[in-house]
Write an enzyme that holds these catalytic residues in place. Sequence first.
Site, PDB file in Angstrom:
ATOM      1  N   CYS A  16      -6.006  -2.893   1.965  1.00  0.00           N
ATOM      2  CA  CYS A  16      -5.039  -3.271   3.203  1.00  0.00           C
ATOM      3  C   CYS A  16      -6.622  -3.344   3.900  1.00  0.00           C
ATOM      4  CB  CYS A  16      -4.748  -1.927   3.846  1.00  0.00           C
ATOM      5  SG  CYS A  16      -3.932  -2.182   5.808  1.00  0.00           S
ATOM      6  N   GLU A  54       0.701  -1.192  -0.373  1.00  0.00           N
ATOM      7  CA  GLU A  54      -0.161   0.197   0.137  1.00  0.00           C
ATOM      8  C   GLU A  54       1.078   1.487  -0.115  1.00  0.00           C
ATOM      9  OE1 GLU A  54      -3.869   1.941   2.320  1.00  0.00           O
ATOM     10  OE2 GLU A  54      -2.244   0.433   3.441  1.00  0.00           O
ATOM     11  N   LYS A  97      -9.438   2.715  -2.518  1.00  0.00           N
ATOM     12  CA  LYS A  97      -9.689   2.121  -1.076  1.00  0.00           C
ATOM     13  C   LYS A  97     -11.395   2.148  -0.622  1.00  0.00           C
ATOM     14  CE  LYS A  97      -7.630   1.390   2.428  1.00  0.00           C
ATOM     15  NZ  LYS A  97      -6.451   1.469   3.902  1.00  0.00           N
TER      16      LYS A  97
END
EC number: 6.3.5.1
Length: 545
Positions: free
Chosen positions: A147, A44, A111
């Site tokens: 994540c 990330e 994300k």
Amino acid sequence: MADDVLRLALAQLNFKVGDLTGNLEKIREAVATAPECDLVVFPELALTGYPLQDVVDRPDLYTQLESLEPALLELSLQKPFVLGLPVRNAEQSYNAMALYVDGERVTTYLKRNLPNYGVFDEKRNFGAGEKATVVPFKGHNLGLLICEDAWSEEVVKQTAEAGADVLLAINASPFEVGKLNLRKQQVMARCQETQRPFVYVNMVGGQDELVFDGNSMVLNAQGKVCMQLPHCEEAVQVVSIQGRRVLTQEKPTELPELASTYQALVLALHDYVNKNGFPGVLLGLSGGIDSALALAIAVDALGPERVHAVMMPYTYTAQISVEDAKQQATDMGCAFDIVPIESMVNAFMTELTPLFEKTERDTTEENLQARCRGMTLMALSNKSGKLLLTTGNKSELAVGYCTLYGDMCGGFAPIKDVPKTMVYALSRYRNTLGTAIPVRVIERPPSAELAPDQKDEDSLPPYDVLDAIIDGYVEKDMSLAELVAQGYPEESVMQVVRLIELNEYKRQQGAVGPKVTGRNFHKDRRYPITNGYFWNMAKTYAAES
């Protein structure tokens, strides 16, 4: 379902926040040297480092990122890769994941699940993506995740339903005690819910208060860990997947809690010093357990040639403290000096005595000793350019058992988030690896040695009780009544909680240090200094009990 074997290289690397050109070089080297594979997977925000905090709002950041895009496109001609980077659309920044193949950016995923708790502030800096992204690649459909997305059953389910046969998550997940098992539980659940294999690539490295521990892993569709990369080390390793089957089968190595925590502390100090360009470190070595552990961490992180220990005895310093400090420095091979502070303290007292007239001796005189030591160490730090380490632990910091502008002086606090009971455990653990901390230092009752025959327990509850109360109040948000109901003495509970609240002003002026517990001071626990909550809580408790 794909019959082709897909070979993914998990690039668990250590990136520096804001160093776009340096990070690009690491990415370029990894692409060039990765074992034979079809796709290299970076963590990330690999291109910028994580967390960027408010740097991500700077318009010139995106100008720099745009200037690097041609290099990334050219690099993908050598080998396809996927990495994390921020993108900006219509004045909104996003935490993104981009796939580069054959000179093109094939897709960009935004994300969706933004963490906004504990040490995370992503909703402050990023907008959230709105849709699942699945991309065809070499006969497979890769479901892209970043994540916190993996902690959402809904987000992962939607990605699987969009056609993914392999779930691919890039991460910047920081270390804390027990966190690895929690990650595994989450990812295992996602595998079992979707019956898809899961590739989890995590960052490694220290970044101010955070330590990214790596431990990248691959789980099969049933949730079994088939491969796991090292703890707190860079690594590039290939996994082979066919359809929904993980072909690579390697038994993961699990580190005991103390070993993993110690390695995280070493990595945190190593990266803070090196990424910020310090030539080395120095610290006050008192002959006590805290500075002894800090010295061991420093030597393990940097090598003895970059560590300078200074013993600063005063009237109340026991001779065995001087002996033990010298012995440890000798054993660890670092530079060691003794600088007595009696003349400094006496000079201050001579000038202050007229102003102290008609007052009793108290902690003022004790703190003066600590402040003379702090000034001495800061002078040495200024002269040498070395970073001064402050050696206080979480228990002391919680209750203010430390001196502002004295033993709190320093630029980095390696055991700031380590409770006293864990200090002892880590010290014993370190001695299993080789001579580091004199046994007498571990066995002696702890003392600040600022007054005759002083012991920590003269002022505080025993450390096992103190740490349990701190854990309950700070990490678990337990009330006074709940703490007392746990069996801790009411007097101790009231004393400790009162001290925690009174000393917020000290903590907010303290040095940065790595997070290892579930809730550290500063990033995790953010309390106002001017705060009447405890006093009202105490009144309510008194009225009800």
